[in-house]
Design a protein around this motif. Structure first.
Motif, PDB file in Angstrom:
ATOM      1  N   GLN A   1      -2.194   1.538  -1.923  1.00  0.00           N
ATOM      2  CA  GLN A   1      -3.022   0.782  -2.852  1.00  0.00           C
ATOM      3  C   GLN A   1      -3.788  -0.247  -2.040  1.00  0.00           C
ATOM      4  O   GLN A   1      -3.511  -0.473  -0.862  1.00  0.00           O
TER       5      GLN A   1
ATOM      6  N   SER B   1       1.053  -6.976   0.617  1.00  0.00           N
ATOM      7  CA  SER B   1       1.486  -6.289  -0.600  1.00  0.00           C
ATOM      8  C   SER B   1       0.415  -5.348  -1.113  1.00  0.00           C
ATOM      9  O   SER B   1      -0.761  -5.434  -0.741  1.00  0.00           O
ATOM     10  N   ASN B   2       0.858  -4.425  -1.955  1.00  0.00           N
ATOM     11  CA  ASN B   2      -0.032  -3.649  -2.805  1.00  0.00           C
ATOM     12  C   ASN B   2       0.620  -3.609  -4.179  1.00  0.00           C
ATOM     13  O   ASN B   2       1.500  -4.425  -4.460  1.00  0.00           O
ATOM     14  N   THR B   3       0.220  -2.708  -5.036  1.00  0.00           N
ATOM     15  CA  THR B   3       0.746  -2.733  -6.402  1.00  0.00           C
ATOM     16  C   THR B   3       2.211  -2.332  -6.486  1.00  0.00           C
ATOM     17  O   THR B   3       2.871  -2.572  -7.507  1.00  0.00           O
ATOM     18  N   GLU B   4       2.752  -1.747  -5.423  1.00  0.00           N
ATOM     19  CA  GLU B   4       4.130  -1.267  -5.481  1.00  0.00           C
ATOM     20  C   GLU B   4       5.044  -1.848  -4.419  1.00  0.00           C
ATOM     21  O   GLU B   4       6.264  -1.862  -4.589  1.00  0.00           O
ATOM     22  N   LYS B   5       4.506  -2.328  -3.312  1.00  0.00           N
ATOM     23  CA  LYS B   5       5.327  -2.803  -2.204  1.00  0.00           C
ATOM     24  C   LYS B   5       4.939  -4.223  -1.817  1.00  0.00           C
ATOM     25  O   LYS B   5       3.764  -4.595  -1.857  1.00  0.00           O
TER      26      LYS B   5
ATOM     27  N   SER C   1       3.733   3.639  -0.600  1.00  0.00           N
ATOM     28  CA  SER C   1       2.700   3.383  -1.593  1.00  0.00           C
ATOM     29  C   SER C   1       1.367   3.170  -0.906  1.00  0.00           C
ATOM     30  O   SER C   1       1.290   2.589   0.177  1.00  0.00           O
TER      31      SER C   1
END
Length: 452
Positions: free
Chosen positions: A4, A47-51, A2
């Motif tokens: 982000q 983190s990001n929006t998916e991980k 991902s």
């Protein structure tokens, strides 16, 4: 994978034990008698929006796979971070409590149970405190505090393997026989690698470093201390002029055959307790501060993680050997073993053979890779030699790479096959060195495949 905008959060939970807690990192039991420096469970969550990925580094000698798997499951259940995205490692300070019985050192079950809760709390706090962030990778050479501790000795010096009774070809830590040293037998990894995390408004959040130095050990038995790992973290905050919320972290690299006990130049370091750790921690922090100004920052690095358990064979005594070891154990006086000599080592290692005989023929060994942008980080659950780490850094698909060891479990030493053939302390068959001769090659190849 991902891509982000990155967020990062850090936290540390004090895990300093009460006095009287059982300690390990030696052949026999010690108990906490004094506290030089506090111990911590440190967590860095990215983190990001998916991980979401998490690094947890604990000021402790080692943590076994069963314990780490239990904690990872609690983190996944409570916080939703997947197992393959969590690396939990030990610094390997020997001035810490025991949560696993090794050699004649026992475990402290009360402390073990508390530590699991502390680690979960550290990750929870870090995840709750995330903010917009940016990432960079860096490295610098720091060979001056590294020595291979395995030595080729003159022909008239004999070092006996307590398991086989035969002479080893090398001697580990030849204190008292300095005049018999010919040379070290293996390379060191001089690279001080690190990942740096800042907020988008350029405030320091964390820096996680990796260095292949076993530990320093400049303190008296019974001392609770974070060793040079903690001294580095403290000095780094000062050198970077970072705020109180900054979290400096040092992880253990492939240091199984490396320390900084300079037998040929004994006056090189200060001799007072803890001064050597302070000096090394400070100098490594200064080296990093000198290069951070040239880092290239990324606000949206790719995040990914993968892990698996592979099967490796164990190294155990043959059935026909057991009566010999049983006879030694029957006449041993374990209650009175305080200092080590050839006879007491023989007793301790005879007991190890009986315990090893009950091990399974194969075990599950965890390997893992986390990736942040172009930086690849491997994790291995044992004490690996610098040769292994240098070999892994040659993996073509990894632009920048380092290995965190004593991570996700602990099987003791995992020497290359040709080093097992030379003998020496790290190879003596016991519960801290029991994988088959080809285990290092198998594990290295499996980790390379995972990296690729």
């Amino acid at each position: 994978m991902s891509k982000q905008n990155l967020k990062a959060g850090v936290a540390k939970v004090n895990v300093t034990p009460v006095l009287g807690t059982v300690m390990n990192g030696d052949f026999v039991n010690h108990y906490a008698q004094r506290i030089h420096s506090h111990l911590f469970a440190k967590a860095l969550v990215l983190s990001n929006t998916e991980k979401v990925i998490a690094f947890v580094v604990v000021d402790i000698c080692m943590m076994e796979k069963e314990f780490v798997d239990q904690v990872k499951s609690q983190i996944t259940d409570s916080l939703g971070i997947l197992r393959e995205n969590i690396i939990i490692s030990s610094t390997h300070t020997h001035g810490s409590p025991s949560i696993a019985g090794l050699l004649l050192a026992s475990l402290d079950l009360v402390y073990r149970n508390k530590l699991a809760k502390n680690i979960l709390e550290a990750v929870k706090l870090a995840k709750e405190n995330t903010k917009d962030a940016k990432f960079a990778y860096g490295s610098v050479q720091a060979p001056e505090h590294l020595l291979c501790r395995r030595y080729l000795m003159q022909d008239d010096y004999i070092s006996i393997n307590p398991v086989t009774g035969l002479a080893d070809k090398v001697k580990t830590n030849p204190g008292g026989a300095e005049d018999k040293i010919i040379k070290s037998v293996a390379p060191v990894d001089p690279e001080l690698s690190f990942i740096a995390i800042k907020s988008v408004d350029d405030e320091w959040i964390s820096l996680l470093a990796n260095y292949s130095l076993h530990y320093v050990g400049d303190w008296a038995d019974g001392t609770i201390t974070s060793d040079y790992f903690g001294e580095f973290a403290k000095a780094l905050q000062t050198e970077l002029n970072a705020g109180d919320d900054f979290l400096g972290i040092m992880t253990n690299g492939t240091s199984g055959d490396v320390n900084i006990w300079d037998f040929k130049n004994p006056e090189r370091y200060p001799k007072e307790f803890h001064r050597k750790s302070e000096l090394i921690g400070n100098e490594l922090a200064i080296k990093i501060e000198a290069v951070v100004h040239d880092l290239v920052w990324d606000i949206s690095p790719l995040l990914s993680g993968i892990c698996k358990d592979i099967t490796v064979k164990t190294r155990k005594p043959k059935k026909e050997e057991l009566p010999y070891y049983e006879e030694i154990v029957e006449r041993s006086k374990f209650e009175t073993i305080i200092t080590l000599d050839d006879d007491t080592r023989k007793q301790i290692y005879a007991r190890e053979q009986l315990l090893l005989s009950e091990y399974t023929d194969e075990i599950a060994f965890p390997i893992q890779v986390l990736k942040i942008g172009d930086c690849t980080i491997g994790a291995l659950g044992g004490e690996f030699f610098s040769e292994t780490g240098l070999n892994l850094k040659k993996t073509k698909s990894a632009k920048t790479y380092f290995t965190i060891t004593i991570a996700n479990g602990y099987v003791g030493y995992v020497p290359p096959k040709h080093e097992i053939e030379k003998g020496g302390y790290e190879t003596w068959r016991c519960r801290t060195s029991f994988l088959a001769e080809d285990a290092e090659e198998i594990i290295s190849n499996e980790l390379k495949a995972l990296i690729n």
